[in-house]
Motif scaffolding. Structure first.
Motif, PDB file in Angstrom:
ATOM      1  N   SER A 248       0.831  -1.205   0.000  1.00 27.64           N
ATOM      2  CA  SER A 248       0.000   0.000   0.000  1.00 27.64           C
ATOM      3  C   SER A 248       0.865   1.254   0.000  1.00 27.64           C
ATOM      4  O   SER A 248       0.552   2.235  -0.695  1.00 27.64           O
ATOM      5  N   ALA A 251       2.285   1.789  -3.477  1.00 28.96           N
ATOM      6  CA  ALA A 251       1.279   2.326  -4.393  1.00 28.96           C
ATOM      7  C   ALA A 251       1.026   3.808  -4.126  1.00 28.96           C
ATOM      8  O   ALA A 251       0.890   4.608  -5.070  1.00 28.96           O
ATOM      9  N   ALA A 252       0.972   4.195  -2.848  1.00 33.55           N
ATOM     10  CA  ALA A 252       0.731   5.601  -2.510  1.00 33.55           C
ATOM     11  C   ALA A 252       1.902   6.480  -2.942  1.00 33.55           C
ATOM     12  O   ALA A 252       1.694   7.600  -3.445  1.00 33.55           O
ATOM     13  N   TYR A 255       1.711   7.075  -6.593  1.00 35.07           N
ATOM     14  CA  TYR A 255       0.665   8.060  -6.890  1.00 35.07           C
ATOM     15  C   TYR A 255       1.186   9.481  -6.664  1.00 35.07           C
ATOM     16  O   TYR A 255       0.963  10.376  -7.493  1.00 35.07           O
ATOM     17  N   LEU A 267      -5.590   7.376 -10.702  1.00 27.03           N
ATOM     18  CA  LEU A 267      -5.580   6.438  -9.576  1.00 27.03           C
ATOM     19  C   LEU A 267      -5.991   5.038 -10.013  1.00 27.03           C
ATOM     20  O   LEU A 267      -5.486   4.036  -9.492  1.00 27.03           O
ATOM     21  N   SER A 271      -3.933   1.560  -9.399  1.00 33.19           N
ATOM     22  CA  SER A 271      -4.579   0.440  -8.714  1.00 33.19           C
ATOM     23  C   SER A 271      -4.442  -0.843  -9.517  1.00 33.19           C
ATOM     24  O   SER A 271      -4.167  -1.913  -8.959  1.00 33.19           O
ATOM     25  N   THR A 274      -0.653  -2.086  -9.439  1.00 34.73           N
ATOM     26  CA  THR A 274      -0.123  -2.534  -8.150  1.00 34.73           C
ATOM     27  C   THR A 274      -0.991  -3.589  -7.479  1.00 34.73           C
ATOM     28  O   THR A 274      -0.528  -4.268  -6.565  1.00 34.73           O
ATOM     29  N   GLU A 278      -8.275   1.288  -4.830  1.00 30.69           N
ATOM     30  CA  GLU A 278      -8.171   2.746  -4.877  1.00 30.69           C
ATOM     31  C   GLU A 278      -8.386   3.370  -3.495  1.00 30.69           C
ATOM     32  O   GLU A 278      -7.696   4.324  -3.118  1.00 30.69           O
ATOM     33  N   ILE A 281      -5.239   3.048  -1.450  1.00 31.25           N
ATOM     34  CA  ILE A 281      -4.208   4.008  -1.881  1.00 31.25           C
ATOM     35  C   ILE A 281      -4.517   5.393  -1.303  1.00 31.25           C
ATOM     36  O   ILE A 281      -3.611   6.098  -0.829  1.00 31.25           O
ATOM     37  N   SER A 284      -3.601   5.409   2.396  1.00 28.03           N
ATOM     38  CA  SER A 284      -2.149   5.438   2.573  1.00 28.03           C
ATOM     39  C   SER A 284      -1.588   6.815   2.231  1.00 28.03           C
ATOM     40  O   SER A 284      -0.670   7.312   2.899  1.00 28.03           O
ATOM     41  N   TYR A 285      -2.150   7.440   1.200  1.00 32.97           N
ATOM     42  CA  TYR A 285      -1.749   8.807   0.836  1.00 32.97           C
ATOM     43  C   TYR A 285      -2.046   9.773   1.978  1.00 32.97           C
ATOM     44  O   TYR A 285      -1.251  10.675   2.280  1.00 32.97           O
TER      45      TYR A 285
END
Length: 312
Positions: A248, A251-252, A255, A267, A271, A274, A278, A281, A284-285
């Protein structure tokens, strides 16, 4: 033809290789510089329009120490266009009567090899997965379990132990229908069985977000500068207590890096590349956002660029 030093001419001269005799001859004085050379090239040529069933190879594969006979047993092949004759022949009947104790292992090893090829894994991971399955099979306790999930779990553990981890979703994509839940259960079962055999816990290796970064970036077609920034950002993110899975976080970070570049990725594409949802992500962002100034390399983005990012 090529240049080789000739002892008679006392200099480099062109030589001619006589394939029929295996001799290397000096083209100027005729001296045989080397005789009875071994030709290591293939003794046949294969053309695109030839039948794939006509295999000219006269040697078998390498020995396999995991099999009782080392993988060197003889199999009587079926003649072309004579399946009925083969089944009725005495040799065929005797071969069918003979029980090969390694028949199940051979099928399992072929399945692992197919899954490894589809994931692009190196031979060391495939061999490690074979060893893990052999240890579990020797305990005779896996009967009745989902075989596809068991083989996929062996491959997942082998990837972890060889420091080339793959996500469960990636393993699941080549697992012949086995679900993530089934693979997870099979993994726990294998770890338990191997622990009982050795008397100690099985070392699985630690997963880091950076282990997935280059592959995920490649799937998205990111340029080298963005990949380098993403890798540095992931390493710096480990200094903070961000309680998210490594996948995660990776992926973040991807992004964030893509939003700071000219080639912004939606996004949904991240998704898909990875295998992370969504919503995950986004969460995590949100956890990474307060630390962006310390995570994102200063050579890649300035503070003004970070302020322009959308707030979670």
């Amino acid at each position: 033809m090529g240049d080789v030093y000739c002892s008679d001419c006392k200099r480099q001269t062109e030589v001619v290789f006589d394939h029929s005799a295996g001799d290397t001859v000096c083209s100027e004085c005729g001296l045989v510089l080397e005789s009875h050379s071994i030709d290591e090239t293939s003794e046949w040529r294969t053309f695109a329009n030839e039948s794939g069933d006509n295999d000219p190879v006269r040697v078998g594969g390498p020995t396999n120490p995991l099999l009782a006979d080392g993988g060197l047993s003889t199999v009587i092949a079926k003649p072309n266009g004579a399946s009925g004759e083969f089944l009725s022949s005495s040799l065929g009947r005797w071969q069918n009567r003979g029980s090969n104790p390694d028949r199940g292992l051979i099928v399992a090893f072929k399945t692992i090899a197919t899954m490894s090829d589809r994931l692009g894994l190196v031979a060391t991971i495939k061999d490690r997965a074979n060893e893990i399955y052999k240890k579990v099979e020797d305990q005779k306790s896996s009967r009745g379990r989902n075989q596809d999930a068991l083989l996929a779990a062996c491959l997942y553990i082998a990837c972890r132990q060889e420091d080339k981890p793959r996500t469960v979703k990636e393993i699941c994509s080549v697992a012949n229908g086995a679900t993530k839940k089934e693979i997870g259960r099979a993994k726990e079962y294998i770890v338990k069985q191997l622990g009982l055999e050795t008397g100690q816990s099985v070392e699985m290796g630690t997963i880091h977000a950076g282990d997935f970064m280059r592959r995920f970036c490649s799937n998205l077609g990111m340029n080298n500068q963005a990949v380098k920034a993403a890798q540095e950002s992931v390493q710096k993110s480990e200094e903070f207590d961000i309680r998210r899975s490594p996948i995660s976080i990776a992926a973040a970070v991807i992004y964030i890096i893509t939003q700071l570049s000219d080639d912004k990725k939606p996004l949904r594409d991240i998704s898909l590349a990875t295998g992370v949802a969504e919503g995950t992500i986004r969460n995590s962002y949100k956890d990474l956002y307060p630390h962006l100034a310390k995570i994102i390399p200063s050579w890649y983005a300035k503070e003004e660029d970070l302020k322009n990012l959308c707030s979670p």
